[in-house]
Motif scaffolding. Structure first.
Motif, PDB file in Angstrom:
ATOM      1  N   GLN A  49      31.419  33.603  48.749  1.00  0.00           N
ATOM      2  CA  GLN A  49      31.466  34.230  47.505  1.00  0.00           C
ATOM      3  C   GLN A  49      31.765  35.722  47.473  1.00  0.00           C
ATOM      4  O   GLN A  49      31.935  36.422  48.363  1.00  0.00           O
ATOM      5  CB  GLN A  49      29.813  34.285  47.242  1.00  0.00           C
ATOM      6  N   LEU A  50      32.300  35.985  46.093  1.00  0.00           N
ATOM      7  CA  LEU A  50      32.742  37.340  45.850  1.00  0.00           C
ATOM      8  C   LEU A  50      31.648  37.873  45.065  1.00  0.00           C
ATOM      9  O   LEU A  50      30.957  37.386  44.337  1.00  0.00           O
ATOM     10  CB  LEU A  50      33.973  37.261  45.155  1.00  0.00           C
ATOM     11  N   GLU A  51      31.701  39.204  45.253  1.00  0.00           N
ATOM     12  CA  GLU A  51      30.524  39.964  44.029  1.00  0.00           C
ATOM     13  C   GLU A  51      31.247  40.967  43.908  1.00  0.00           C
ATOM     14  O   GLU A  51      32.062  41.955  44.520  1.00  0.00           O
ATOM     15  CB  GLU A  51      29.434  40.367  45.091  1.00  0.00           C
ATOM     16  N   ARG A  52      31.262  41.220  42.326  1.00  0.00           N
ATOM     17  CA  ARG A  52      31.707  42.409  41.819  1.00  0.00           C
ATOM     18  C   ARG A  52      30.403  43.458  41.215  1.00  0.00           C
ATOM     19  O   ARG A  52      29.866  42.785  40.331  1.00  0.00           O
ATOM     20  CB  ARG A  52      32.480  42.259  40.467  1.00  0.00           C
ATOM     21  N   PRO A  53      30.351  44.611  41.965  1.00  0.00           N
ATOM     22  CA  PRO A  53      29.177  45.414  41.280  1.00  0.00           C
ATOM     23  C   PRO A  53      29.308  45.668  40.094  1.00  0.00           C
ATOM     24  O   PRO A  53      30.519  46.053  39.332  1.00  0.00           O
ATOM     25  CB  PRO A  53      29.388  46.437  42.455  1.00  0.00           C
ATOM     26  N   ARG A  54      28.178  45.918  39.363  1.00  0.00           N
ATOM     27  CA  ARG A  54      28.054  46.657  37.915  1.00  0.00           C
ATOM     28  C   ARG A  54      26.982  47.540  38.094  1.00  0.00           C
ATOM     29  O   ARG A  54      25.836  47.365  38.426  1.00  0.00           O
ATOM     30  CB  ARG A  54      27.702  45.350  37.069  1.00  0.00           C
ATOM     31  N   ARG A  55      27.132  48.472  37.084  1.00  0.00           N
ATOM     32  CA  ARG A  55      26.119  49.632  36.993  1.00  0.00           C
ATOM     33  C   ARG A  55      24.740  48.848  36.341  1.00  0.00           C
ATOM     34  O   ARG A  55      24.953  48.232  34.911  1.00  0.00           O
ATOM     35  CB  ARG A  55      26.634  50.597  36.007  1.00  0.00           C
ATOM     36  N   ARG A  56      23.781  49.231  36.824  1.00  0.00           N
ATOM     37  CA  ARG A  56      22.371  48.753  36.448  1.00  0.00           C
ATOM     38  C   ARG A  56      22.184  47.566  36.075  1.00  0.00           C
ATOM     39  O   ARG A  56      21.393  47.103  35.403  1.00  0.00           O
ATOM     40  CB  ARG A  56      22.115  49.639  35.073  1.00  0.00           C
ATOM     41  N   ARG A  57      23.011  46.645  36.731  1.00  0.00           N
ATOM     42  CA  ARG A  57      22.810  45.098  36.651  1.00  0.00           C
ATOM     43  C   ARG A  57      22.941  44.496  37.921  1.00  0.00           C
ATOM     44  O   ARG A  57      23.849  45.040  38.579  1.00  0.00           O
ATOM     45  CB  ARG A  57      23.679  44.480  35.515  1.00  0.00           C
ATOM     46  N   ALA A  58      22.765  43.223  37.917  1.00  0.00           N
ATOM     47  CA  ALA A  58      23.206  42.586  39.090  1.00  0.00           C
ATOM     48  C   ALA A  58      24.582  42.183  39.035  1.00  0.00           C
ATOM     49  O   ALA A  58      25.275  42.249  38.059  1.00  0.00           O
ATOM     50  CB  ALA A  58      22.463  41.065  38.826  1.00  0.00           C
ATOM     51  N   PRO A  59      25.211  42.242  40.111  1.00  0.00           N
ATOM     52  CA  PRO A  59      26.616  41.993  40.396  1.00  0.00           C
ATOM     53  C   PRO A  59      27.100  40.747  39.773  1.00  0.00           C
ATOM     54  O   PRO A  59      26.332  39.656  39.878  1.00  0.00           O
ATOM     55  CB  PRO A  59      26.847  42.154  41.902  1.00  0.00           C
ATOM     56  N   LEU A  60      28.400  40.610  39.468  1.00  0.00           N
ATOM     57  CA  LEU A  60      28.831  39.161  38.998  1.00  0.00           C
ATOM     58  C   LEU A  60      29.028  38.810  40.402  1.00  0.00           C
ATOM     59  O   LEU A  60      29.810  38.975  41.453  1.00  0.00           O
ATOM     60  CB  LEU A  60      30.096  39.729  38.326  1.00  0.00           C
ATOM     61  N   VAL A  61      29.073  37.068  40.363  1.00  0.00           N
ATOM     62  CA  VAL A  61      29.246  36.439  41.523  1.00  0.00           C
ATOM     63  C   VAL A  61      30.383  35.562  41.168  1.00  0.00           C
ATOM     64  O   VAL A  61      30.298  34.856  40.266  1.00  0.00           O
ATOM     65  CB  VAL A  61      27.860  35.771  41.952  1.00  0.00           C
ATOM     66  N   ALA A  62      31.354  35.155  42.211  1.00  0.00           N
ATOM     67  CA  ALA A  62      32.243  34.031  41.852  1.00  0.00           C
ATOM     68  C   ALA A  62      32.262  33.314  43.330  1.00  0.00           C
ATOM     69  O   ALA A  62      32.319  33.916  44.366  1.00  0.00           O
ATOM     70  CB  ALA A  62      33.547  34.584  41.660  1.00  0.00           C
ATOM     71  N   TYR A  63      32.225  31.900  42.993  1.00  0.00           N
ATOM     72  CA  TYR A  63      32.141  31.107  44.592  1.00  0.00           C
ATOM     73  C   TYR A  63      33.728  30.893  44.875  1.00  0.00           C
ATOM     74  O   TYR A  63      34.484  30.521  44.040  1.00  0.00           O
ATOM     75  CB  TYR A  63      31.517  29.955  44.089  1.00  0.00           C
ATOM     76  N   LEU A  64      33.922  30.705  46.301  1.00  0.00           N
ATOM     77  CA  LEU A  64      35.201  30.365  46.747  1.00  0.00           C
ATOM     78  C   LEU A  64      35.153  29.393  47.443  1.00  0.00           C
ATOM     79  O   LEU A  64      34.035  28.805  48.204  1.00  0.00           O
ATOM     80  CB  LEU A  64      35.391  31.863  47.697  1.00  0.00           C
ATOM     81  N   TYR A  65      36.277  28.843  47.575  1.00  0.00           N
ATOM     82  CA  TYR A  65      36.364  27.468  48.007  1.00  0.00           C
ATOM     83  C   TYR A  65      37.668  27.329  49.184  1.00  0.00           C
ATOM     84  O   TYR A  65      38.561  28.158  48.860  1.00  0.00           O
ATOM     85  CB  TYR A  65      36.682  26.122  47.256  1.00  0.00           C
ATOM     86  N   ARG A  66      37.539  26.524  50.284  1.00  0.00           N
ATOM     87  CA  ARG A  66      38.856  26.514  51.175  1.00  0.00           C
ATOM     88  C   ARG A  66      39.834  26.096  50.349  1.00  0.00           C
ATOM     89  O   ARG A  66      39.741  24.695  49.986  1.00  0.00           O
ATOM     90  CB  ARG A  66      38.553  26.104  52.531  1.00  0.00           C
ATOM     91  N   ILE A  67      41.258  26.524  50.659  1.00  0.00           N
ATOM     92  CA  ILE A  67      42.347  25.821  49.833  1.00  0.00           C
ATOM     93  C   ILE A  67      42.795  24.848  50.706  1.00  0.00           C
ATOM     94  O   ILE A  67      43.239  23.658  50.330  1.00  0.00           O
ATOM     95  CB  ILE A  67      43.541  26.813  49.586  1.00  0.00           C
TER      96      ILE A  67
END
Length: 111
Positions: A37-55
């Motif tokens: 999974q990828l995590e994109r940090p955000r200020r004062r909120r939970a990070p955005l999460v994106a799930y990754l799959y093997r190509i």
């Protein structure tokens, strides 16, 4: 249960892709589980999460059959048909109105 590897935004290694990236390549996850999974940090909120799959484990997208095309056309036609006047509105009827604009506001469209 083993935890998933977590990568920072834009720092995932090659060989992984999100569902949207797989679709752009004409692929689908094909039953495989989430690999990372990828995590994109955000200020004062939970990070955005994106799930990754093997190509390498992804499978090609199933082609549209004539029956699926027909079902899609029928569903889109139903979204355009006004339940009040039974006419094709020529656009997708907004769910907030529930009817075509002419039926929702008859005083404005009375001739």
């Amino acid at each position: 249960m083993a935890s998933l590897p977590v990568y920072r935004w834009r720092l995932a290694p090659d060989g992984y892709a999100t569902r949207r990236q797989l679709r752009a390549r004409g692929l689908r996850p094909g039953g495989q589980g989430v690999a990372a999974q990828l995590e994109r940090p955000r200020r004062r909120r939970a990070p955005l999460v994106a799930y990754l799959y093997r190509i390498d484990l992804a499978k090609p997208v199933r082609p549209m059959t004539p029956a699926r095309w027909a079902a899609l056309a029928k569903a889109n036609a139903a979204r355009r048909t006004c339940p009040a006047c039974r006419r094709d509105a020529g656009y997708v009827i907004p769910p907030t109105l529930g009817t075509c604009v002419t039926c929702a506001y008859p005083e404005q469209y009375a001739a």
